[in-house]
Write a protein that holds these residues in place. Sequence first.
Motif, mmCIF file in Angstrom:
data_model
loop_
_atom_site.group_PDB
_atom_site.id
_atom_site.type_symbol
_atom_site.label_atom_id
_atom_site.label_comp_id
_atom_site.label_asym_id
_atom_site.label_seq_id
_atom_site.Cartn_x
_atom_site.Cartn_y
_atom_site.Cartn_z
ATOM 1 N N ARG A 1 -0.035 -19.959 -11.013
ATOM 2 C CA ARG A 1 -1.110 -20.042 -10.032
ATOM 3 C C ARG A 1 -1.524 -18.682 -9.471
ATOM 4 O O ARG A 1 -2.366 -18.623 -8.570
ATOM 5 C CB ARG A 1 -0.701 -20.969 -8.880
ATOM 6 N N TRP A 2 -0.916 -17.612 -9.958
ATOM 7 C CA TRP A 2 -1.196 -16.275 -9.440
ATOM 8 C C TRP A 2 -1.471 -15.327 -10.603
ATOM 9 O O TRP A 2 -1.135 -15.618 -11.746
ATOM 10 C CB TRP A 2 -0.021 -15.732 -8.633
ATOM 11 N N ALA A 3 -2.037 -14.168 -10.263
ATOM 12 C CA ALA A 3 -2.262 -13.107 -11.246
ATOM 13 C C ALA A 3 -1.876 -11.777 -10.613
ATOM 14 O O ALA A 3 -1.954 -11.598 -9.388
ATOM 15 C CB ALA A 3 -3.716 -13.070 -11.689
ATOM 16 N N THR A 4 -1.451 -10.827 -11.443
ATOM 17 C CA THR A 4 -1.109 -9.503 -10.938
ATOM 18 C C THR A 4 -1.466 -8.458 -11.983
ATOM 19 O O THR A 4 -1.827 -8.783 -13.119
ATOM 20 C CB THR A 4 0.388 -9.409 -10.571
ATOM 21 N N ILE A 5 -1.368 -7.193 -11.598
ATOM 22 C CA ILE A 5 -1.572 -6.065 -12.510
ATOM 23 C C ILE A 5 -0.281 -5.270 -12.558
ATOM 24 O O ILE A 5 0.206 -4.808 -11.516
ATOM 25 C CB ILE A 5 -2.736 -5.173 -12.036
ATOM 26 N N PRO B 1 0.790 -1.241 0.000
ATOM 27 C CA PRO B 1 0.000 0.000 0.000
ATOM 28 C C PRO B 1 0.818 1.286 0.000
ATOM 29 O O PRO B 1 0.280 2.347 -0.345
ATOM 30 C CB PRO B 1 -0.833 -0.116 1.285
ATOM 31 N N ASP B 2 2.089 1.227 0.389
ATOM 32 C CA ASP B 2 2.903 2.444 0.370
ATOM 33 C C ASP B 2 3.305 2.843 -1.050
ATOM 34 O O ASP B 2 3.810 3.951 -1.266
ATOM 35 C CB ASP B 2 4.162 2.270 1.227
ATOM 36 N N MET B 3 3.079 1.957 -2.021
ATOM 37 C CA MET B 3 3.430 2.236 -3.411
ATOM 38 C C MET B 3 2.253 2.901 -4.134
ATOM 39 O O MET B 3 1.110 2.464 -4.029
ATOM 40 C CB MET B 3 3.810 0.939 -4.138
ATOM 41 N N GLN B 4 2.549 3.968 -4.880
ATOM 42 C CA GLN B 4 1.487 4.700 -5.552
ATOM 43 C C GLN B 4 0.774 3.844 -6.590
ATOM 44 O O GLN B 4 -0.441 3.995 -6.805
ATOM 45 C CB GLN B 4 2.049 5.970 -6.202
ATOM 46 N N ASN B 5 1.497 2.924 -7.238
ATOM 47 C CA ASN B 5 0.857 2.017 -8.193
ATOM 48 C C ASN B 5 -0.275 1.243 -7.519
ATOM 49 O O ASN B 5 -1.348 1.064 -8.102
ATOM 50 C CB ASN B 5 1.891 1.057 -8.774
ATOM 51 N N ARG B 6 -0.057 0.783 -6.296
ATOM 52 C CA ARG B 6 -1.096 0.065 -5.563
ATOM 53 C C ARG B 6 -2.306 0.967 -5.317
ATOM 54 O O ARG B 6 -3.461 0.534 -5.486
ATOM 55 C CB ARG B 6 -0.522 -0.445 -4.237
ATOM 56 N N ASN C 1 6.767 -5.294 -2.025
ATOM 57 C CA ASN C 1 7.255 -4.023 -2.563
ATOM 58 C C ASN C 1 8.196 -4.256 -3.743
ATOM 59 O O ASN C 1 8.869 -3.342 -4.195
ATOM 60 C CB ASN C 1 7.956 -3.202 -1.480
ATOM 61 N N SER C 2 8.231 -5.487 -4.250
ATOM 62 C CA SER C 2 9.101 -5.843 -5.373
ATOM 63 C C SER C 2 8.276 -6.402 -6.525
ATOM 64 O O SER C 2 7.542 -7.383 -6.354
ATOM 65 C CB SER C 2 10.142 -6.888 -4.935
ATOM 66 N N VAL C 3 8.425 -5.810 -7.716
ATOM 67 C CA VAL C 3 7.718 -6.353 -8.879
ATOM 68 C C VAL C 3 8.310 -7.697 -9.294
ATOM 69 O O VAL C 3 7.612 -8.523 -9.897
ATOM 70 C CB VAL C 3 7.756 -5.363 -10.066
ATOM 71 N N ILE C 4 9.575 -7.934 -8.955
ATOM 72 C CA ILE C 4 10.187 -9.233 -9.263
ATOM 73 C C ILE C 4 9.506 -10.345 -8.472
ATOM 74 O O ILE C 4 9.267 -11.438 -8.991
ATOM 75 C CB ILE C 4 11.697 -9.207 -8.974
#
Length: 300
Positions: free
Chosen positions: A234-238, A195-200, A221-224
């Motif tokens: 088994r997961w999804a992200t934006i 939540p501290d990331m503006q993208n979130r 906090n890591s896109v990696i």
Amino acid sequence: MIDKLEFFITVAKERSFSRAAELCGVTQPTLSAGIKQLEDSLGVLLVNRSSRFHSLTAEGERVLEWAKRIVADARAMRQEVRTLKEGLGGQLKIAAIPTALTMVPALTTPFREKHPNVRFTILTSSSTEILSMLDNLEIDAGLTYLDNEPLGRVRTVPLFSERYRLLTAADNPLGNRDKVSWAEVGRIPLCLLTPDMQNRRIVERLIRDAGGEPEPALESNSVIVLFAHVKTGRWATILPEKLVDSLRVTAPLRSIPIVEPEAVHEIGLVVPHREPTIPQVAALVAEAKKLARNPIVGDL
């Protein structure tokens, strides 16, 4: 005087004499004496303290603004004189939001070809941290959002627009679609930035505006870390489109445009709004403006 102002800036940031002394590379008595000498020379109390830091006084808050300006000008002067004598060199510290990290080489690579004696330090930080570090003279520049939350007194160079993709496996929910809506992605389990990331905050707002309530199954906090989980199938992200392109997504993963509405946010370079600008930052701004005129298409 400059060293005492640097002591004061560090104490104000760390709110601790011991941590400030460690960061400044001096003993705590030396730092405390420097702050006392600064107070004596100005004739005011700057720090409310007993055996430890409590707060800045009203005068201390005002002096802090002057101290940042004076120290920044002194550093710029030293750097410009050194550049006139030796050519462009030294170090550039750049902080970038996680989703803009793949943009950094598009700046640093051509910059270093022109100025091979400049060294880089690249940090990953939230947009809020980037602005704070700029203000506290901890970094020279940042890559962050330009149009979503207040930036304060900085100079900006827009670089590219951020659009969003659902990254998931083909056999996962929505994985067989050519495009999806924000209402639809709000109904599946996601792994998202913290939540501290503006993208979130942007993603959450878009999902809520579409009538959903984001409940991430995993945060990082890591896109990696997000990408590594999605690669398990088994997961999804934006994630932003340009970041997904740079990750070279291959089957069975799919990168699916999110529309209805198609959200776009501006990413760019931010530097302190100070004149004169240190030579390295001026050269970086020039490189950013060149990149803005001739954006890289595809992988960054």
